[in-house]
Design an enzyme around this catalytic site. Sequence first.
Site, PDB file in Angstrom:
ATOM      1  N   ALA A  17      95.169  -4.992  -1.881  1.00 19.83           N
ATOM      2  CA  ALA A  17      95.586  -3.604  -2.078  1.00 19.83           C
ATOM      3  C   ALA A  17      96.630  -3.152  -1.066  1.00 19.83           C
ATOM      4  O   ALA A  17      97.257  -2.116  -1.242  1.00 19.83           O
ATOM      5  CB  ALA A  17      94.372  -2.679  -2.024  1.00 19.83           C
ATOM      6  N   GLY A  18      96.793  -3.938  -0.012  1.00 23.55           N
ATOM      7  CA  GLY A  18      97.686  -3.503   1.070  1.00 23.55           C
ATOM      8  C   GLY A  18      99.146  -3.511   0.640  1.00 23.55           C
ATOM      9  O   GLY A  18      99.536  -4.196  -0.299  1.00 23.55           O
ATOM     10  N   ARG A  22     105.594  -4.726   6.526  1.00 22.19           N
ATOM     11  CA  ARG A  22     106.600  -5.499   7.251  1.00 22.19           C
ATOM     12  C   ARG A  22     107.413  -6.423   6.344  1.00 22.19           C
ATOM     13  O   ARG A  22     108.412  -6.994   6.773  1.00 22.19           O
ATOM     14  CB  ARG A  22     105.921  -6.304   8.377  1.00 22.19           C
ATOM     15  CG  ARG A  22     105.608  -5.448   9.588  1.00 22.19           C
ATOM     16  CD  ARG A  22     104.816  -6.209  10.619  1.00 22.19           C
ATOM     17  NE  ARG A  22     103.422  -6.367  10.226  1.00 22.19           N
ATOM     18  CZ  ARG A  22     102.566  -7.209  10.807  1.00 22.19           C
ATOM     19  NH1 ARG A  22     102.985  -7.991  11.784  1.00 22.19           N
ATOM     20  NH2 ARG A  22     101.319  -7.290  10.395  1.00 22.19           N
ATOM     21  N   ALA A 432     141.803 -34.385 -33.466  1.00 19.28           N
ATOM     22  CA  ALA A 432     141.921 -33.672 -32.194  1.00 19.28           C
ATOM     23  C   ALA A 432     142.593 -32.324 -32.418  1.00 19.28           C
ATOM     24  O   ALA A 432     143.451 -32.185 -33.284  1.00 19.28           O
ATOM     25  CB  ALA A 432     142.726 -34.510 -31.209  1.00 19.28           C
TER      26      ALA A 432
HETATM   27  C1  UD1 Z   1      92.900  -9.113   8.844  1.00 18.96           C
HETATM   28  C2  UD1 Z   1      91.625  -9.208   9.686  1.00 18.96           C
HETATM   29  C3  UD1 Z   1      91.918 -10.053  10.927  1.00 18.96           C
HETATM   30  C4  UD1 Z   1      92.414 -11.417  10.497  1.00 18.96           C
HETATM   31  C5  UD1 Z   1      93.632 -11.280   9.575  1.00 18.96           C
HETATM   32  C6  UD1 Z   1      94.001 -12.619   9.011  1.00 18.96           C
HETATM   33  C7  UD1 Z   1      90.501  -7.074   9.328  1.00 18.96           C
HETATM   34  C8  UD1 Z   1      90.166  -5.758   9.882  1.00 18.96           C
HETATM   35  N1  UD1 Z   1      91.227  -7.873  10.090  1.00 18.96           N
HETATM   36  O1  UD1 Z   1      93.845  -8.422   9.638  1.00 18.96           O
HETATM   37  O2  UD1 Z   1      90.739 -10.201  11.702  1.00 18.96           O
HETATM   38  O3  UD1 Z   1      92.746 -12.182  11.644  1.00 18.96           O
HETATM   39  O4  UD1 Z   1      93.319 -10.411   8.472  1.00 18.96           O
HETATM   40  O5  UD1 Z   1      95.218 -12.527   8.302  1.00 18.96           O
HETATM   41  O6  UD1 Z   1      90.094  -7.371   8.213  1.00 18.96           O
HETATM   42  N2  UD1 Z   1      93.707  -4.921   2.259  1.00 18.96           N
HETATM   43  C9  UD1 Z   1      93.190  -4.167   1.221  1.00 18.96           C
HETATM   44  N3  UD1 Z   1      92.841  -2.882   1.453  1.00 18.96           N
HETATM   45  C10 UD1 Z   1      92.942  -2.303   2.662  1.00 18.96           C
HETATM   46  C11 UD1 Z   1      93.467  -3.075   3.724  1.00 18.96           C
HETATM   47  C12 UD1 Z   1      93.831  -4.386   3.495  1.00 18.96           C
HETATM   48  O7  UD1 Z   1      93.068  -4.660   0.096  1.00 18.96           O
HETATM   49  O8  UD1 Z   1      92.595  -1.126   2.773  1.00 18.96           O
HETATM   50  C13 UD1 Z   1      94.113  -6.327   1.997  1.00 18.96           C
HETATM   51  C14 UD1 Z   1      95.563  -6.585   2.235  1.00 18.96           C
HETATM   52  O9  UD1 Z   1      96.296  -6.430   1.036  1.00 18.96           O
HETATM   53  C15 UD1 Z   1      95.577  -8.041   2.703  1.00 18.96           C
HETATM   54  C16 UD1 Z   1      94.220  -8.215   3.342  1.00 18.96           C
HETATM   55  O10 UD1 Z   1      93.402  -7.140   2.897  1.00 18.96           O
HETATM   56  O11 UD1 Z   1      95.681  -8.945   1.623  1.00 18.96           O
HETATM   57  C17 UD1 Z   1      94.313  -8.206   4.854  1.00 18.96           C
HETATM   58  O12 UD1 Z   1      94.852  -6.954   5.250  1.00 18.96           O
HETATM   59  P1  UD1 Z   1      95.814  -6.845   6.487  1.00 18.96           P
HETATM   60  O13 UD1 Z   1      96.168  -5.438   6.690  1.00 18.96           O
HETATM   61  O14 UD1 Z   1      96.906  -7.807   6.373  1.00 18.96           O
HETATM   62  O15 UD1 Z   1      94.811  -7.280   7.659  1.00 18.96           O
HETATM   63  P2  UD1 Z   1      95.210  -7.752   9.078  1.00 18.96           P
HETATM   64  O16 UD1 Z   1      95.487  -6.579   9.912  1.00 18.96           O
HETATM   65  O17 UD1 Z   1      96.236  -8.793   9.003  1.00 18.96           O
END
Ligand code: UD1
Length: 495
Positions: A17-18, A22, A432
């Site tokens: 969902a993120g 970046r 041709a």
């Molecule tokens: C997360 C982990 C971290 C780990 C890292 C590995 C947490 C709090 N931290 O950090 O320990 O080392 O992944 O890559 O989980 N997402 C949602 N909904 C949300 C937030 C995120 O679906 O509300 C999804 C994002 O789309 C992504 C995944 O969850 O696919 C990870 O989210 P991201 O924000 O990248 O987590 P990190 O901060 O990287």
Amino acid sequence: MTTHAKDAARAVIVLAAGEGKRMKSALPKVLHPLLGRTLLGHVLAAAEEAIGGEATVVIGHGADRVREHLTQIAPRATAALQAEQRGTGHAVRIALDAAPELSGTVVVLNGDIPLLRAHTLRALVHTHETTRAAATVLTAEVPDPTGLGRIVRSTGGEFEAIVEERDATAAQRGIREINSGAYAFEAATLREMLSKLSTDNDQGEEYLTDVIGLLVAAGLPVVAHRAPDATETLGCNDRAELAVLRGLLRDRVNDAWMRAGVSIIDPLTTWVDVTATLERDVVVEPNTHLRGATHVAEGAVVGPDSTLIDVVVGAGASVVRTHAVSSQIGPSASVGPFAYLRPGSQLARKAKVGTFVETKAASIGEGAKVPHLSYVGDATIGEGTNIGAATVFVNYDGVSKHRTVIGAHARTGADNMFVAPVEVGDGAYTAAGSVITMDVPPGALGVSRAQQRNIEGWVLRKRPGTAAADAARRAADSEEHHDGPPPVGGAMPAG
Ligand code: UD1
Ligand code: CA
């Protein structure tokens, strides 16, 4: 895997969902492509292979596009909408709410760890189920843990917590064992602990990683399963990281094909999608891209400098400096150098599409040849036929497209135009320079061009004093002083 493990109920939740800020992209992060699949597609493929069943995918940012993509790549997956991205813990809670009957092992995967292998995922589940843990975290020891959650262990080495970098102490930041973002949970305890999550952290989000701390505090067993190959756990946050992942996956794919009997001359410039397949003794020359459902059969040579997208290449064929899309190249056929096969090009056995030739919706028969500088659009060419250089199949009247059919063993002259719809029969010839607008019956010679006439002395009269006129005069003089008969095949001087 044990019988116990095989019979256990298992489910997969993928967090997607993120936004992936970046990436600085209009495309949601998980939809970015990586050698034949999206990031999400890779994660789902590994989950499908390791665990099977129907995954629940949490979507939010770019939900419509991600949902549309899911209907294409995983129609049986369930999409759970997380309208506001309030953290990974919140996301899992939404997925579980969408599946209240869920029990057994729940595998949770970040949607942005595309290099994770099915084998590793299977090992994670195996560890989880054989140790009867409440949660098992896939960890890895990495050289640079920047930005990742750190695995905090007790002095005795027991798993204690995952601490996000932004919430970590200086000492904790020094830890190089990280959380990969892949976990196995026991469904009931996961559900219970998710209801207790707080947003008391630097980002004000519900962290899935805090579930681990809650389980430990409740005295429940949490296990760390360390990935043997840390590169499998690499996430993707920006395009530079995406490029690093692409390089790692390229190496992994190339390595597997070389071990399967394919010669890859320059692995650094050879990009084979995970969906493409090759047979033994194929040679892939440098700077070649094999994409989509491309298949290259035994002994074929592809490249250099070629891109094949959804192309089937027959055994022993040669494809050199070519761009080809949705086409079939028969066994022992030859393509290029500098050919462009557009969708629907079909070359039979030993057919040839040569240099600077473009084809589209064209069926080229066994042993038939289009060797030089031609456009073949909407055409059927029979077996053994040769198309003269610089031929255009004139398929477009400005409104609609029409087909040209050329029979077997025909010989068409250089610089022909076939103005479709038109047919040239078996064994026919065309002269041709002809513009063929009428059908040519089998065995006939089609000629369509003005009769040549020569205007004698024109250059001397109209271009006096030029180099051409001087050359013409010298030629005329030398013929005048020639004593013997005119050379064989030479023309008699005009009277
Ligand atoms: C997360 C982990 C971290 C780990 C890292 C590995 C947490 C709090 N931290 O950090 O320990 O080392 O992944 O890559 O989980 N997402 C949602 N909904 C949300 C937030 C995120 O679906 O509300 C999804 C994002 O789309 C992504 C995944 O969850 O696919 C990870 O989210 P991201 O924000 O990248 O987590 P990190 O901060 O990287
Ligand atoms: Ca991340």
